[in-house]
Design a protein around this motif. Sequence first.
Motif, PDB file in Angstrom:
ATOM      1  N   ARG A   1      21.772  35.630  58.220  1.00 38.94           N
ATOM      2  CA  ARG A   1      22.626  35.283  59.367  1.00 38.94           C
ATOM      3  C   ARG A   1      21.943  34.287  60.304  1.00 38.94           C
ATOM      4  NH1 ARG A   1      24.049  41.059  59.455  1.00 38.94           N
ATOM      5  NH2 ARG A   1      26.212  41.287  58.853  1.00 38.94           N
ATOM      6  N   THR A   2      20.678  34.567  60.640  1.00 36.63           N
ATOM      7  CA  THR A   2      19.966  33.709  61.592  1.00 36.63           C
ATOM      8  C   THR A   2      19.871  32.282  61.060  1.00 36.63           C
ATOM      9  OG1 THR A   2      18.636  35.639  62.166  1.00 36.63           O
ATOM     10  CG2 THR A   2      17.858  33.511  62.967  1.00 36.63           C
ATOM     11  N   LEU A   3      19.436  32.169  59.808  1.00 41.00           N
ATOM     12  CA  LEU A   3      19.243  30.837  59.245  1.00 41.00           C
ATOM     13  C   LEU A   3      20.557  30.094  59.039  1.00 41.00           C
ATOM     14  CD1 LEU A   3      16.289  31.008  56.736  1.00 41.00           C
ATOM     15  CD2 LEU A   3      16.522  29.628  58.785  1.00 41.00           C
ATOM     16  N   SER A   4      21.597  30.832  58.714  1.00 39.00           N
ATOM     17  CA  SER A   4      22.890  30.209  58.511  1.00 39.00           C
ATOM     18  C   SER A   4      23.368  29.570  59.818  1.00 39.00           C
ATOM     19  CB  SER A   4      23.866  31.281  58.029  1.00 39.00           C
ATOM     20  OG  SER A   4      25.178  30.858  58.198  1.00 39.00           O
ATOM     21  N   TYR A   5      23.182  30.281  60.920  1.00 35.55           N
ATOM     22  CA  TYR A   5      23.589  29.777  62.220  1.00 35.55           C
ATOM     23  C   TYR A   5      22.713  28.603  62.660  1.00 35.55           C
ATOM     24  CZ  TYR A   5      25.413  29.916  66.966  1.00 35.55           C
ATOM     25  OH  TYR A   5      26.009  29.592  68.151  1.00 35.55           O
ATOM     26  N   LEU A   6      21.417  28.778  62.454  1.00 37.19           N
ATOM     27  CA  LEU A   6      20.458  27.738  62.829  1.00 37.19           C
ATOM     28  C   LEU A   6      20.706  26.444  62.058  1.00 37.19           C
ATOM     29  CD1 LEU A   6      18.173  28.280  64.807  1.00 37.19           C
ATOM     30  CD2 LEU A   6      16.627  28.438  62.874  1.00 37.19           C
ATOM     31  N   LYS A   7      21.005  26.613  60.782  1.00 39.77           N
ATOM     32  CA  LYS A   7      21.257  25.453  59.931  1.00 39.77           C
ATOM     33  C   LYS A   7      22.485  24.682  60.436  1.00 39.77           C
ATOM     34  CE  LYS A   7      21.206  24.211  55.097  1.00 39.77           C
ATOM     35  NZ  LYS A   7      21.551  24.581  53.728  1.00 39.77           N
TER      36      LYS A   7
ATOM     37  N   GLU B   1       5.833  15.727  61.529  1.00 42.35           N
ATOM     38  CA  GLU B   1       5.885  16.140  62.933  1.00 42.35           C
ATOM     39  C   GLU B   1       6.244  17.619  62.952  1.00 42.35           C
ATOM     40  OE1 GLU B   1       8.300  13.420  65.481  1.00 42.35           O
ATOM     41  OE2 GLU B   1       8.278  12.112  63.737  1.00 42.35           O
ATOM     42  N   ILE B   2       5.963  18.265  64.067  1.00 39.96           N
ATOM     43  CA  ILE B   2       6.344  19.682  64.176  1.00 39.96           C
ATOM     44  C   ILE B   2       7.108  19.925  65.475  1.00 39.96           C
ATOM     45  CG2 ILE B   2       4.362  20.500  62.842  1.00 39.96           C
ATOM     46  CD1 ILE B   2       3.165  21.513  65.543  1.00 39.96           C
ATOM     47  N   ASP B   3       7.966  20.920  65.422  1.00 41.56           N
ATOM     48  CA  ASP B   3       8.644  21.368  66.638  1.00 41.56           C
ATOM     49  C   ASP B   3       8.959  22.853  66.487  1.00 41.56           C
ATOM     50  OD1 ASP B   3       9.725  21.290  69.152  1.00 41.56           O
ATOM     51  OD2 ASP B   3      11.153  19.687  68.736  1.00 41.56           O
ATOM     52  N   PHE B   4       9.327  23.466  67.595  1.00 42.76           N
ATOM     53  CA  PHE B   4       9.538  24.915  67.607  1.00 42.76           C
ATOM     54  C   PHE B   4      10.882  25.261  68.228  1.00 42.76           C
ATOM     55  CE2 PHE B   4       5.056  24.097  67.524  1.00 42.76           C
ATOM     56  CZ  PHE B   4       4.571  25.030  66.622  1.00 42.76           C
ATOM     57  N   MET B   5      11.466  26.305  67.701  1.00 46.04           N
ATOM     58  CA  MET B   5      12.729  26.776  68.235  1.00 46.04           C
ATOM     59  C   MET B   5      12.649  28.300  68.312  1.00 46.04           C
ATOM     60  SD  MET B   5      16.282  25.340  66.971  1.00 46.04           S
ATOM     61  CE  MET B   5      17.815  25.675  67.786  1.00 46.04           C
ATOM     62  N   CYS B   6      13.177  28.848  69.386  1.00 46.00           N
ATOM     63  CA  CYS B   6      13.177  30.309  69.511  1.00 46.00           C
ATOM     64  C   CYS B   6      14.610  30.790  69.695  1.00 46.00           C
ATOM     65  CB  CYS B   6      12.311  30.750  70.685  1.00 46.00           C
ATOM     66  SG  CYS B   6      12.122  32.523  70.782  1.00 46.00           S
ATOM     67  N   VAL B   7      15.034  31.666  68.826  1.00 45.99           N
ATOM     68  CA  VAL B   7      16.388  32.201  68.914  1.00 45.99           C
ATOM     69  C   VAL B   7      16.347  33.720  68.911  1.00 45.99           C
ATOM     70  CG1 VAL B   7      17.466  30.231  67.762  1.00 45.99           C
ATOM     71  CG2 VAL B   7      16.718  32.167  66.394  1.00 45.99           C
ATOM     72  N   SER B   8      17.370  34.324  69.494  1.00 44.94           N
ATOM     73  CA  SER B   8      17.469  35.778  69.367  1.00 44.94           C
ATOM     74  C   SER B   8      18.882  36.093  68.935  1.00 44.94           C
ATOM     75  CB  SER B   8      17.141  36.471  70.682  1.00 44.94           C
ATOM     76  OG  SER B   8      18.280  36.499  71.506  1.00 44.94           O
ATOM     77  N   SER B   9      19.016  37.067  68.037  1.00 46.00           N
ATOM     78  CA  SER B   9      20.376  37.363  67.582  1.00 46.00           C
ATOM     79  C   SER B   9      20.968  38.447  68.461  1.00 46.00           C
ATOM     80  CB  SER B   9      20.382  37.773  66.109  1.00 46.00           C
ATOM     81  OG  SER B   9      19.467  38.804  65.890  1.00 46.00           O
TER      82      SER B   9
ATOM     83  N   THR C   1      23.133  48.545  65.528  1.00 40.94           N
ATOM     84  CA  THR C   1      21.921  48.240  64.763  1.00 40.94           C
ATOM     85  C   THR C   1      22.089  46.986  63.926  1.00 40.94           C
ATOM     86  OG1 THR C   1      22.718  49.685  63.013  1.00 40.94           O
ATOM     87  CG2 THR C   1      21.177  50.651  64.574  1.00 40.94           C
ATOM     88  N   LYS C   2      23.317  46.447  63.884  1.00 36.42           N
ATOM     89  CA  LYS C   2      23.561  45.273  63.050  1.00 36.42           C
ATOM     90  C   LYS C   2      23.489  43.999  63.872  1.00 36.42           C
ATOM     91  CE  LYS C   2      26.423  47.154  59.361  1.00 36.42           C
ATOM     92  NZ  LYS C   2      27.706  47.819  59.506  1.00 36.42           N
ATOM     93  N   SER C   3      22.868  42.953  63.308  1.00 35.79           N
ATOM     94  CA  SER C   3      22.880  41.674  63.999  1.00 35.79           C
ATOM     95  C   SER C   3      24.242  41.038  63.756  1.00 35.79           C
ATOM     96  CB  SER C   3      21.739  40.779  63.531  1.00 35.79           C
ATOM     97  OG  SER C   3      22.023  40.229  62.288  1.00 35.79           O
ATOM     98  N   SER C   4      24.791  40.425  64.797  1.00 40.10           N
ATOM     99  CA  SER C   4      26.166  39.946  64.741  1.00 40.10           C
ATOM    100  C   SER C   4      26.303  38.621  64.006  1.00 40.10           C
ATOM    101  CB  SER C   4      26.675  39.759  66.172  1.00 40.10           C
ATOM    102  OG  SER C   4      25.863  38.819  66.847  1.00 40.10           O
ATOM    103  N   GLY C   5      25.193  37.918  63.849  1.00 39.18           N
ATOM    104  CA  GLY C   5      25.258  36.623  63.207  1.00 39.18           C
ATOM    105  C   GLY C   5      25.359  35.497  64.221  1.00 39.18           C
ATOM    106  N   VAL C   6      25.578  35.852  65.478  1.00 37.84           N
ATOM    107  CA  VAL C   6      25.581  34.830  66.521  1.00 37.84           C
ATOM    108  C   VAL C   6      24.209  34.841  67.177  1.00 37.84           C
ATOM    109  CG1 VAL C   6      26.625  34.045  68.678  1.00 37.84           C
ATOM    110  CG2 VAL C   6      28.033  35.157  66.953  1.00 37.84           C
ATOM    111  N   VAL C   7      23.565  33.694  67.206  1.00 40.47           N
ATOM    112  CA  VAL C   7      22.241  33.661  67.810  1.00 40.47           C
ATOM    113  C   VAL C   7      22.239  32.840  69.082  1.00 40.47           C
ATOM    114  CG1 VAL C   7      21.065  34.019  65.597  1.00 40.47           C
ATOM    115  CG2 VAL C   7      21.378  31.717  66.451  1.00 40.47           C
ATOM    116  N   LYS C   8      21.414  33.270  70.015  1.00 36.14           N
ATOM    117  CA  LYS C   8      21.289  32.582  71.290  1.00 36.14           C
ATOM    118  C   LYS C   8      20.009  31.750  71.233  1.00 36.14           C
ATOM    119  CE  LYS C   8      20.053  34.525  75.458  1.00 36.14           C
ATOM    120  NZ  LYS C   8      20.188  35.502  76.537  1.00 36.14           N
ATOM    121  N   ILE C   9      20.092  30.514  71.718  1.00 40.94           N
ATOM    122  CA  ILE C   9      18.896  29.673  71.737  1.00 40.94           C
ATOM    123  C   ILE C   9      18.066  29.995  72.972  1.00 40.94           C
ATOM    124  CG2 ILE C   9      18.008  27.307  71.826  1.00 40.94           C
ATOM    125  CD1 ILE C   9      20.553  26.421  70.364  1.00 40.94           C
TER     126      ILE C   9
END
Length: 180
Positions: free
Chosen positions: A105-111, A60-68, A73-81
Amino acid sequence: MLNDIEKVYYSEEQLANIVAKLGKQISEDYKDKNLLLVSVLKGSVIFMADLMRAITVPCEIDFMCVSSYQSGTKSSGVVKIIKDLDINLEGKDVLIVEDILDSGRTLSYLKSIIEGRNPSSIRICTLLDKPERRVVPDLMADYSGAEVPDEFVVGYGLDYNEKYRNLPYIGVLKREIYSE
Ligand code: IMP
Ligand code: MG
């Protein structure tokens, strides 16, 4: 657009080989599982579309969109869904499909979000990996297509200011484009 490219890292043919190899491995590993591919928008759409067709077991497939959240200039590691999954993850063997693993950072949060929803298992598949850039040291991809050095790459879904996603190969832009 083609004139903006300095160097091609992975040609269409090389990408097709990389994706075929990943698809074969995933098909073997998920033979008796409940595979759910989770594509992280937008960068992974092209990879996802090719990868799912290289997988020969049901999925099956699904999609998720996040923005950090950016701090300077640094991404904080907190992502918004921005867009969440539709499918309930209980009993699913989730495979997160990403375009590129950079700081991690993104994947760590998503995981961690996905883990909290009780899937049967969770793994990461990334097309590209930039190991030199990792700041989350223990974050590794279970499936990784190819490594790239610490350079900003575009094409095959990956963007620079939302452009160049439609290039069929992966390359580096000319220096003057990045500094424009
Ligand atoms: P991370 O949280 O630092 O690992 O960020 C990963 C995200 O940054 C990826 O999903 C991409 O959207 C973006 N990214 C990182 N490196 C590149 C690149 O070289 N080209 C295009 N996007 C990139
Ligand atoms: Mg991106």
